[in-house]
Write an enzyme that holds these catalytic residues in place. Structure first.
Site, mmCIF file in Angstrom:
data_model
loop_
_atom_site.group_PDB
_atom_site.id
_atom_site.type_symbol
_atom_site.label_atom_id
_atom_site.label_comp_id
_atom_site.label_asym_id
_atom_site.label_seq_id
_atom_site.Cartn_x
_atom_site.Cartn_y
_atom_site.Cartn_z
ATOM 1 N N ASP A 40 3.207 51.184 33.837
ATOM 2 C CA ASP A 40 2.206 52.227 33.659
ATOM 3 C C ASP A 40 1.636 52.208 32.239
ATOM 4 O OD1 ASP A 40 0.637 54.363 34.307
ATOM 5 O OD2 ASP A 40 2.250 55.851 34.285
ATOM 6 N N TRP A 45 -3.847 52.096 27.247
ATOM 7 C CA TRP A 45 -3.845 50.990 26.281
ATOM 8 C C TRP A 45 -5.288 50.547 26.017
ATOM 9 C CZ3 TRP A 45 -5.615 45.987 26.149
ATOM 10 C CH2 TRP A 45 -5.069 45.131 25.180
ATOM 11 N N HIS A 57 -5.415 46.246 32.450
ATOM 12 C CA HIS A 57 -4.747 45.597 33.581
ATOM 13 C C HIS A 57 -4.576 44.099 33.311
ATOM 14 C CE1 HIS A 57 -4.907 49.298 35.710
ATOM 15 N NE2 HIS A 57 -6.193 49.275 35.986
ATOM 16 N N TRP A 89 -5.746 53.206 46.056
ATOM 17 C CA TRP A 89 -7.070 52.991 46.663
ATOM 18 C C TRP A 89 -8.047 54.081 46.250
ATOM 19 C CZ3 TRP A 89 -7.672 48.342 48.668
ATOM 20 C CH2 TRP A 89 -6.579 47.685 49.236
ATOM 21 N N LEU A 151 15.364 33.881 40.298
ATOM 22 C CA LEU A 151 14.846 35.261 40.385
ATOM 23 C C LEU A 151 13.840 35.429 41.536
ATOM 24 C CD1 LEU A 151 14.369 38.043 38.624
ATOM 25 C CD2 LEU A 151 12.236 36.906 38.036
ATOM 26 N N ARG A 208 10.289 52.841 33.679
ATOM 27 C CA ARG A 208 8.876 53.249 33.766
ATOM 28 C C ARG A 208 8.322 53.326 32.350
ATOM 29 N NH1 ARG A 208 5.564 57.331 37.587
ATOM 30 N NH2 ARG A 208 3.544 56.854 36.687
ATOM 31 N N GLU A 227 19.927 53.580 37.692
ATOM 32 C CA GLU A 227 19.781 54.121 36.324
ATOM 33 C C GLU A 227 18.310 54.085 35.934
ATOM 34 O OE1 GLU A 227 22.223 55.455 34.503
ATOM 35 O OE2 GLU A 227 23.572 55.059 36.189
HETATM 36 C C1 FPP Z 1 -0.796 51.773 36.104
HETATM 37 O O1 FPP Z 1 -1.457 51.967 34.880
HETATM 38 C C2 FPP Z 1 -0.930 50.379 36.478
HETATM 39 C C3 FPP Z 1 -1.429 49.934 37.647
HETATM 40 C C4 FPP Z 1 -1.898 50.815 38.725
HETATM 41 C C5 FPP Z 1 -1.574 48.490 37.917
HETATM 42 C C6 FPP Z 1 -0.466 47.662 37.404
HETATM 43 C C7 FPP Z 1 -0.857 46.257 37.431
HETATM 44 C C8 FPP Z 1 -0.563 45.365 36.475
HETATM 45 C C9 FPP Z 1 0.258 45.651 35.308
HETATM 46 C C10 FPP Z 1 -1.011 43.991 36.603
HETATM 47 C C11 FPP Z 1 -0.302 43.385 37.765
HETATM 48 C C12 FPP Z 1 -0.301 41.969 37.735
HETATM 49 C C13 FPP Z 1 -0.161 41.214 38.816
HETATM 50 C C14 FPP Z 1 0.144 39.819 38.637
HETATM 51 C C15 FPP Z 1 -0.346 41.711 40.183
HETATM 52 P P1 FPP Z 1 -2.682 52.965 34.823
HETATM 53 O O2 FPP Z 1 -3.899 52.203 35.134
HETATM 54 O O3 FPP Z 1 -2.409 54.124 35.734
HETATM 55 O O4 FPP Z 1 -2.634 53.411 33.324
HETATM 56 P P2 FPP Z 1 -2.981 54.847 32.750
HETATM 57 O O5 FPP Z 1 -1.977 55.806 33.344
HETATM 58 O O6 FPP Z 1 -2.833 54.691 31.287
HETATM 59 O O7 FPP Z 1 -4.383 55.153 33.173
#
Ligand code: FPP
Length: 267
Positions: A40, A45, A57, A89, A151, A208, A227
């Site tokens: 998250d 960021w 992302h 979505w 893994l 998280r 944990e």
């Molecule tokens: C939550 O952050 C993140 C997501 C919904 C997407 C997570 C995806 C990735 C880290 C990339 C995945 C990579 C692959 C290879 C599939 P947010 O967008 O909710 O962040 P915010 O809470 O700061 O808005």
């Protein structure tokens, strides 16, 4: 007990096989078998840098590579990453589209490296609703890595725990109607076999990032005795050192699974 500094030095030591180096520092029994991560903070960021959310992302995708290869080197057996929830979505169309393209980009760039680390790619979630190019990229990676026995890199994609539990209940009812299962057969172990995680042990550690303190519909059944580690670090900033710190904290926890520590049994 894991010595973090020793481990970190070993990890950075040049000229040595990192696998050998790391395995010397670890007692295998102390490594969590299954680590689950809610990645998250990508949006925040990006916002901090006045960039579009998708830049976060993209940066987050690179962190997946770093943490997966480190987890593999350390001897973690399953790494489940929450990449897209059944609720995601609801995000703007262009963000959803971008997130759906990331598996293709990630696997296109890093599959050879995953292969080199003997990593097996898996996915849990409903495949049917995700775009065909995403399905193809994942199926190809799953097929090409299916014989790897290191893994398991398990992407939770279009995954929601309530949805998963509901489908488990539906399938149990169906099997009961068809005489495949009786009411008395429905134990916790049998129920677990109807979940998308049926081939894995429950996570030992759930991390998280980004300071949010909730589960967001992630592995509600499976995390019963896991944990939890919540860190303020945003996912794109999550480093190898942060992962090692989390393992260190995990190893200092006392896991009792509702019982007592053995020395407390006779008190
Ligand atoms: C939550 O952050 C993140 C997501 C919904 C997407 C997570 C995806 C990735 C880290 C990339 C995945 C990579 C692959 C290879 C599939 P947010 O967008 O909710 O962040 P915010 O809470 O700061 O808005």
């Amino acid at each position: 007990m894991l010595n973090k500094m020793k481990l970190w030095k070993a990890f950075n030591k040049e000229g040595l096989n990192k696998n050998e180096c790391l395995s010397e520092q670890f007692n295998d029994s102390q490594i969590p078998h299954h680590v689950a991560i809610i990645m998250d903070g990508n949006g925040r960021w990006a916002k901090q840098r006045h960039l579009p959310r998708i830049a976060g992302h993209h940066e987050g995708m690179k962190v997946v590579r770093k943490i997966a290869t480190l987890a593999s080197r350390l001897g973690v057996k399953v790494l489940t990453l929450y990449a897209f929830s059944t609720e995601n979505w609801k995000r703007p169309k262009h963000e959803v589209e971008y997130l759906m393209k990331l598996p293709e980009e990630f696997l296109g760039s890093f599959l050879p490296e995953l292969q080199a680390h003997n990593i097996r790619v898996e996915m849990m979630g409903h495949k049917e609703q995700i775009p065909s190019y995403t399905q193809r990229a994942i199926s190809k990676a799953m097929e090409e890595t299916k014989d790897n026995d290191g893994l398991v890199l398990n992407f939770a994609l279009n995954y929601g725990s309530r949805d998963e539990i509901m489908w488990a209940v539906r399938n149990i009812v169906k099997d009961a109607k068809n005489g495949i299962i009786n009411e008395d057969d429905v134990t916790e172990n049998v129920f677990s076999q109807y979940l998308m995680t049926k081939d894995y042990k429950d996570p030992d550690l759930m991390i998280r990032t980004s300071g949010e303190l909730r589960l967001s519909n992630f592995m509600l059944w499976q995390l019963a005795y896991t944990e939890f580690i919540f860190t303020d670090v945003l996912w794109p900033d999550f480093s190898e050192e942060d992962f090692l710190n989390a393992l260190n904290e995990y190893q200092n926890r006392s896991r009792r699974f509702g019982g007592l520590k053995s020395e407390e049994q006779n008190e």
